[in-house]
Design an enzyme around this catalytic site. Structure first.
Site, PDB file in Angstrom:
ATOM      1  CD  GLU A 213      -0.474 135.966  31.254  1.00 30.66           C
ATOM      2  OE1 GLU A 213      -1.633 136.338  31.595  1.00 30.66           O
ATOM      3  OE2 GLU A 213       0.110 136.416  30.254  1.00 30.66           O
ATOM      4  N   GLY A 268      -2.500 149.783  36.559  1.00 33.11           N
ATOM      5  CA  GLY A 268      -1.633 148.679  36.963  1.00 33.11           C
ATOM      6  C   GLY A 268      -0.173 149.077  37.078  1.00 33.11           C
ATOM      7  CG  HIS A 385      32.759 145.148  29.710  1.00 34.36           C
ATOM      8  ND1 HIS A 385      34.112 145.279  29.463  1.00 34.36           N
ATOM      9  CD2 HIS A 385      32.531 145.769  30.891  1.00 34.36           C
ATOM     10  CE1 HIS A 385      34.680 145.931  30.481  1.00 34.36           C
ATOM     11  NE2 HIS A 385      33.741 146.235  31.345  1.00 34.36           N
ATOM     12  CE  LYS A 513      -4.500 141.094  29.106  1.00 38.99           C
ATOM     13  NZ  LYS A 513      -5.222 141.788  30.165  1.00 38.99           N
TER      14      LYS A 513
HETATM   15  O1  LIG Z   1      -3.483 143.196  37.718  1.00 38.59           O
HETATM   16  P1  LIG Z   1      -4.079 142.489  36.555  1.00 38.59           P
HETATM   17  O2  LIG Z   1      -5.507 142.860  36.331  1.00 38.59           O
HETATM   18  O3  LIG Z   1      -3.904 140.995  36.682  1.00 38.59           O
HETATM   19  O4  LIG Z   1      -3.323 142.957  35.263  1.00 38.59           O
HETATM   20  C1  LIG Z   1      -1.983 142.678  35.050  1.00 38.59           C
HETATM   21  C2  LIG Z   1      -1.443 143.395  33.821  1.00 38.59           C
HETATM   22  O5  LIG Z   1      -2.010 142.854  32.656  1.00 38.59           O
HETATM   23  C3  LIG Z   1      -2.538 143.669  31.632  1.00 38.59           C
HETATM   24  O6  LIG Z   1      -2.535 142.955  30.440  1.00 38.59           O
HETATM   25  C4  LIG Z   1      -1.899 145.015  31.430  1.00 38.59           C
HETATM   26  O7  LIG Z   1      -1.139 145.060  30.265  1.00 38.59           O
HETATM   27  C5  LIG Z   1      -1.054 145.476  32.595  1.00 38.59           C
HETATM   28  O8  LIG Z   1      -1.087 146.867  32.654  1.00 38.59           O
HETATM   29  C6  LIG Z   1      -1.557 144.893  33.882  1.00 38.59           C
HETATM   30  O9  LIG Z   1      -0.815 145.404  34.959  1.00 38.59           O
END
Ligand SMILES: O=P(O)(O)OC[C@H]1O[C@H](O)[C@H](O)[C@@H](O)[C@@H]1O
Length: 548
Positions: A213, A268, A385, A513
């Site tokens: 992404e 992360g 609500h 992934k």
């Molecule tokens: O910082 P990055 O290496 O792009 O990772 C971004 C994110 O993606 C991963 O799939 C993990 O689930 C997260 O824990 C992580 O923070």
């Protein structure tokens, strides 16, 4: 090895649990005027009132004994001291080192001292932020930056996003932050519509520098910038990165001096204290970012030094275990009675669910008790609500955290007292409920005929005994935000430590992934068609045709 459920204190808790079938919170408050004062803790500019929990002094003592028997304190110390407690990745877990202003030497398992590189990175961030704010660093046409697009996902997104939103009263004049996480092109396109590339800086955050992404969004942003006037040779002035893979960032086109390091020993979802927090510092200034670190540091100190009976993260973690494992609760709700903290539930959701959504222990043995709860929530009073109905009268118990700053940044006449009254009133209603007799009396007071009164009374009964914590702070500041986030980090740690799981890996996200990449190859017709299961083959075929 003795497992958690074999500990004598676990068995004591099982026995104590039976007496809770008759426990009444309402009666406990009547019988014990000191309950709330006793079951409250102040630390790091926060106050936790945990008296509205299904908890006696005896159970609190036993829960703390359980924590001692399960080795919580040595594991906590091991984390702070850089031992490789993330055993499936062989890594230290040192996000706390990022906010430690006292120690000059903290070693990872490889023997390297992390403090000098943390200090150097903070100094580099400070200089960079000052240069952007003062217009020393500019875009290709020497105009100061007015907009920052922060691109990242997961832990490289939620922390900066939620902290920037929470600290809006401290925002640096003249700088607007925009966050892009999702690979949905709409997310990026909508942000690109609002900025002028000439005066926009893109901060790409990816610890691994391999997240689909983030790479895709950054590439597309770069294409957009080039198509809209930024000379290709000036791209390095408009794009900077934070990554543990500095070489990959440079290869991508970033200037080496504009790549901020991250490290394997920072997970992360624990990374906003590192250079991943650069968007926060750009949004609110480096001094405020430092205050955020100091707040977290104050909570770290409390977590390390306070006895468990007076230890806020320990008690919150133990309560979570108490409900998950002895009352069968499946979820917990976070209710922010502060508009600026509206993103906190989503932040804690990732923190807790990615950390503790595990079903094997650290040695890989299946575990026989429930672990990570579903974390959800939202902003008070909106939830009242909507979903509060289920909190009050649903079939299950959902422990709730209510969070309220006592002073508002926007004290418009009357609003804050109403907000606070709603917050406190909800905790009271959950705790005391409404008995059948009270429901009848209420309906009788409205003059209802006997038959109608009986028909309605049962619908008006609220069981009560629904547990909640109330977290207060004087005001939402960078310091109290840091302290609050660190509190939830340590609560997550406490739960994982007791459950015997590794809270610092996330293998579960990897399969999705990998399979996603396989599906993309099929969509782009790079592989033989129809190699997937029938359902997925048909979904891919529909996408390729563009209609259902
Ligand atoms: O910082 P990055 O290496 O792009 O990772 C971004 C994110 O993606 C991963 O799939 C993990 O689930 C997260 O824990 C992580 O923070």
């Amino acid at each position: 090895m003795t497992t958690l459920t074999q500990l004598s204190t676990w068995q004591q808790l099982q026995q104590q649990r039976t007496s809770y079938d008759k426990f009444s919170l309402r009666a406990s408050f009547t019988a014990d005027p000191g309950r709330a004062a006793r079951m409250s803790i102040k630390a790091a500019q926060l106050k936790l009132d945990f008296s509205k929990n299904l908890l006696t002094d005896d159970t609190l003592t036993t829960l703390c004994q359980l924590a001692r028997e399960a080795g919580l304190e040595p594991l906590r110390d091991a984390m702070f001291n850089g031992e490789a407690i993330n055993n499936t990745e062989g890594r230290a877990v040192l996000h706390t080192a990022l906010r430690n202003s006292q120690r000059s030497h903290i070693e990872t398992e490889t023997g390297s001292n992390v403090v000098p590189e943390i200090s150097a990175t903070l100094a580099k961030m400070k200089q960079f932020v000052a240069d952007v704010h003062q217009g020393v660093l500019t875009g290709y046409s020497n105009k100061a930056f007015t907009d920052i697009i922060a691109i990242g996902i997961g832990g490289s997104f939620l922390g900066p996003k939620v902290a920037t939103e929470a600290l809006r009263p401290y925002a640096q004049a003249g700088i607007k932050l925009h966050f892009v996480a999702n690979v949905d092109g709409t997310s990026l396109a909508e942000k690109l519509k609002r900025i002028d590339p000439e005066t926009t800086l893109v901060v790409m955050s990816s610890k691994s520098f391999s997240t689909q992404e983030t790479i895709t969004n950054t590439q597309s942003a770069r294409d957009h910038f080039i198509a809209n006037g930024v000379p290709i040779e000036a791209i390095g002035d408009h794009f900077v990165a934070i990554s543990s893979n500095v070489a990959a960032a440079v290869e991508f086109g970033m200037k080496a001096e504009n790549v901020f390091p991250m490290w394997d020993w920072v997970g992360g979802r624990y990374s906003l204290w590192s250079a991943i927090g650069l968007p926060i510092a750009l949004a609110v200034g480096f001094d405020h970012f430092e205050q955020l670190l100091r707040g977290a540091e104050a909570m770290d100190k409390h977590f390390c030094e306070a006895p468990l009976e007076q230890n806020m993260p320990a008690i919150m973690g133990l309560l979570s275990l108490w409900y998950s494992n002895f009352f069968g609760t499946q979820s917990q709700v976070l209710l922010s009675y502060d508009h600026y903290l509206r993103g906190l539930p989503a932040y804690v959701q990732q923190l807790d669910m990615e950390s503790n959504g595990k079903s094997v222990d650290k040695e890989g043995n299946p575990i026989e008790y429930h672990t990570g709860p579903v974390i959800w929530g939202g902003e008070g009073t909106n939830g009242q609500h909507a979903y509060h109905q289920l909190l009050h009268q649903g079939t299950g118990i959902i422990p709730a955290d209510f969070i309220l700053p006592l002073q508002s940044h926007n004290p418009i006449a009357g609003h804050h007292n109403m907000l606070a009254a709603n917050c406190f009133g909800q905790t009271q209603a959950l705790m005391q409920g409404k008995t059948l007799a009270e429901a009848r009396a209420e309906l009788a007071g409205q003059g209802l005929a006997e038959e109608e009164l009986e028909r309605l009374a049962r619908h008006k009964v609220m069981p009560g005994n629904r547990p909640s914590n109330t977290l207060l702070m004087d005001k939402l500041t960078p310091f109290t935000l840091g302290s609050l986030i660190a509190l939830y980090e340590h609560r997550t740690f406490v739960q994982g430590a007791l459950w015997g799981i590794n809270s610092f890996d996330q293998w579960g996200v990897e399969l999705g992934k990998a399979l996603g990449n396989g599906v993309l190859a099929e969509i782009e017709a790079k592989t033989q068609p129809n190699q997937l299961d029938e359902s997925t083959n048909l979904l891919v075929a529909a996408l390729r045709q563009g209609h259902i």
